[in-house]
Design a protein around this motif. Structure first.
Motif, PDB file in Angstrom:
ATOM      1  N   TYR A 178      28.310  20.285  11.956  1.00 49.66           N
ATOM      2  CA  TYR A 178      27.883  21.554  11.367  1.00 49.66           C
ATOM      3  C   TYR A 178      26.723  22.138  12.034  1.00 49.66           C
ATOM      4  CZ  TYR A 178      26.525  25.100   8.109  1.00 49.66           C
ATOM      5  OH  TYR A 178      26.335  26.282   7.353  1.00 49.66           O
ATOM      6  N   HIS A 179      26.700  23.223  12.475  1.00 44.23           N
ATOM      7  CA  HIS A 179      25.447  23.929  12.914  1.00 44.23           C
ATOM      8  C   HIS A 179      25.203  25.178  12.568  1.00 44.23           C
ATOM      9  CE1 HIS A 179      26.701  21.099  16.331  1.00 44.23           C
ATOM     10  NE2 HIS A 179      25.511  21.524  16.866  1.00 44.23           N
ATOM     11  N   SER A 180      23.848  25.609  12.391  1.00 42.25           N
ATOM     12  CA  SER A 180      23.554  26.773  11.796  1.00 42.25           C
ATOM     13  C   SER A 180      23.274  27.752  12.778  1.00 42.25           C
ATOM     14  CB  SER A 180      22.131  26.671  10.959  1.00 42.25           C
ATOM     15  OG  SER A 180      22.562  25.876  10.060  1.00 42.25           O
ATOM     16  N   PRO A 181      23.154  29.143  12.901  1.00 40.57           N
ATOM     17  CA  PRO A 181      23.025  30.278  13.726  1.00 40.57           C
ATOM     18  C   PRO A 181      21.355  30.063  14.065  1.00 40.57           C
ATOM     19  CG  PRO A 181      23.493  31.135  11.587  1.00 40.57           C
ATOM     20  CD  PRO A 181      23.908  29.612  11.391  1.00 40.57           C
ATOM     21  N   GLY A 182      21.056  30.632  15.115  1.00 38.67           N
ATOM     22  CA  GLY A 182      19.860  30.941  15.306  1.00 38.67           C
ATOM     23  C   GLY A 182      18.967  29.855  16.014  1.00 38.67           C
ATOM     24  N   ASN A 183      19.679  28.716  16.533  1.00 40.06           N
ATOM     25  CA  ASN A 183      18.873  27.978  17.153  1.00 40.06           C
ATOM     26  C   ASN A 183      19.544  27.592  18.413  1.00 40.06           C
ATOM     27  OD1 ASN A 183      17.148  26.838  15.127  1.00 40.06           O
ATOM     28  ND2 ASN A 183      19.267  26.179  14.040  1.00 40.06           N
ATOM     29  N   LEU A 184      18.959  27.266  19.394  1.00 38.79           N
ATOM     30  CA  LEU A 184      19.520  26.943  20.939  1.00 38.79           C
ATOM     31  C   LEU A 184      19.566  25.391  20.822  1.00 38.79           C
ATOM     32  CD1 LEU A 184      20.363  27.620  23.498  1.00 38.79           C
ATOM     33  CD2 LEU A 184      17.967  27.372  24.274  1.00 38.79           C
ATOM     34  N   TYR A 185      20.769  24.863  20.939  1.00 41.00           N
ATOM     35  CA  TYR A 185      21.084  23.462  20.676  1.00 41.00           C
ATOM     36  C   TYR A 185      20.943  22.865  22.245  1.00 41.00           C
ATOM     37  CZ  TYR A 185      21.925  24.158  15.983  1.00 41.00           C
ATOM     38  OH  TYR A 185      22.012  24.512  14.638  1.00 41.00           O
ATOM     39  N   GLN A 186      20.983  21.452  22.299  1.00 40.99           N
ATOM     40  CA  GLN A 186      21.363  20.946  23.667  1.00 40.99           C
ATOM     41  C   GLN A 186      21.613  19.577  23.327  1.00 40.99           C
ATOM     42  OE1 GLN A 186      17.927  21.202  26.599  1.00 40.99           O
ATOM     43  NE2 GLN A 186      18.268  19.102  27.418  1.00 40.99           N
ATOM     44  N   ALA A 187      22.877  19.157  24.087  1.00 41.91           N
ATOM     45  CA  ALA A 187      23.360  17.899  24.248  1.00 41.91           C
ATOM     46  C   ALA A 187      23.269  17.289  25.362  1.00 41.91           C
ATOM     47  CB  ALA A 187      24.964  18.123  23.891  1.00 41.91           C
ATOM     48  N   THR A 188      23.352  15.994  25.536  1.00 41.06           N
ATOM     49  CA  THR A 188      23.245  15.102  26.675  1.00 41.06           C
ATOM     50  C   THR A 188      24.286  14.248  26.879  1.00 41.06           C
ATOM     51  OG1 THR A 188      20.860  15.427  26.715  1.00 41.06           O
ATOM     52  CG2 THR A 188      21.558  13.937  28.107  1.00 41.06           C
ATOM     53  N   TRP A 189      24.839  14.357  28.043  1.00 40.94           N
ATOM     54  CA  TRP A 189      26.093  13.458  28.139  1.00 40.94           C
ATOM     55  C   TRP A 189      25.609  12.421  29.300  1.00 40.94           C
ATOM     56  CZ3 TRP A 189      30.530  13.847  31.974  1.00 40.94           C
ATOM     57  CH2 TRP A 189      31.622  12.725  31.605  1.00 40.94           C
ATOM     58  N   ASN A 190      25.704  10.858  28.988  1.00 38.26           N
ATOM     59  CA  ASN A 190      25.601   9.942  30.120  1.00 38.26           C
ATOM     60  C   ASN A 190      26.965   9.572  30.515  1.00 38.26           C
ATOM     61  OD1 ASN A 190      25.085   7.551  31.442  1.00 38.26           O
ATOM     62  ND2 ASN A 190      23.140   7.348  30.554  1.00 38.26           N
TER      63      ASN A 190
END
Length: 97
Positions: A52-64
């Motif tokens: 679940y994510h809320s609007p108004g945020n810049l998210y970042q995911a990292t893949w190794n």
């Protein structure tokens, strides 16, 4: 005002990469977000984001790519796909080992 107000899936950085890359994204509406990684044959490699994510945020995911995969990762082209509500987008990335 730098608050994200739309669905967005950025190109990963760096690209090409070895072994780690980051992906930025935002959502317009609250809800479940899923980002999956696939190899050039369409085989599922890894679920990077699922929640679940809320609007108004810049998210970042990292893949190794060395440690976060369900199949063997070699040099080549991979794709990541984000699905959130009615938004769906796929982006190409390159692993160089």
């Amino acid at each position: 005002n730098n608050i994200p107000t739309k669905y967005m899936l950025s190109n990963n950085y760096p690209n090409p990469f070895n072994p780690v890359t980051s992906i930025s994204y935002s959502v317009k509406n609250a809800g479940n977000v899923r980002i999956d990684i696939y190899n050039i044959s369409g085989q599922h490699v890894y679920t990077l984001v699922d929640g679940y994510h809320s609007p108004g945020n810049l998210y970042q995911a990292t893949w190794n790519s060395n440690t976060q995969s369900e199949v063997s990762i070699s040099s080549g082209v991979y794709f990541y796909r984000m699905i959130a509500g009615d938004f769906e987008k796929e982006v190409k990335m390159t692993v160089i080992k």
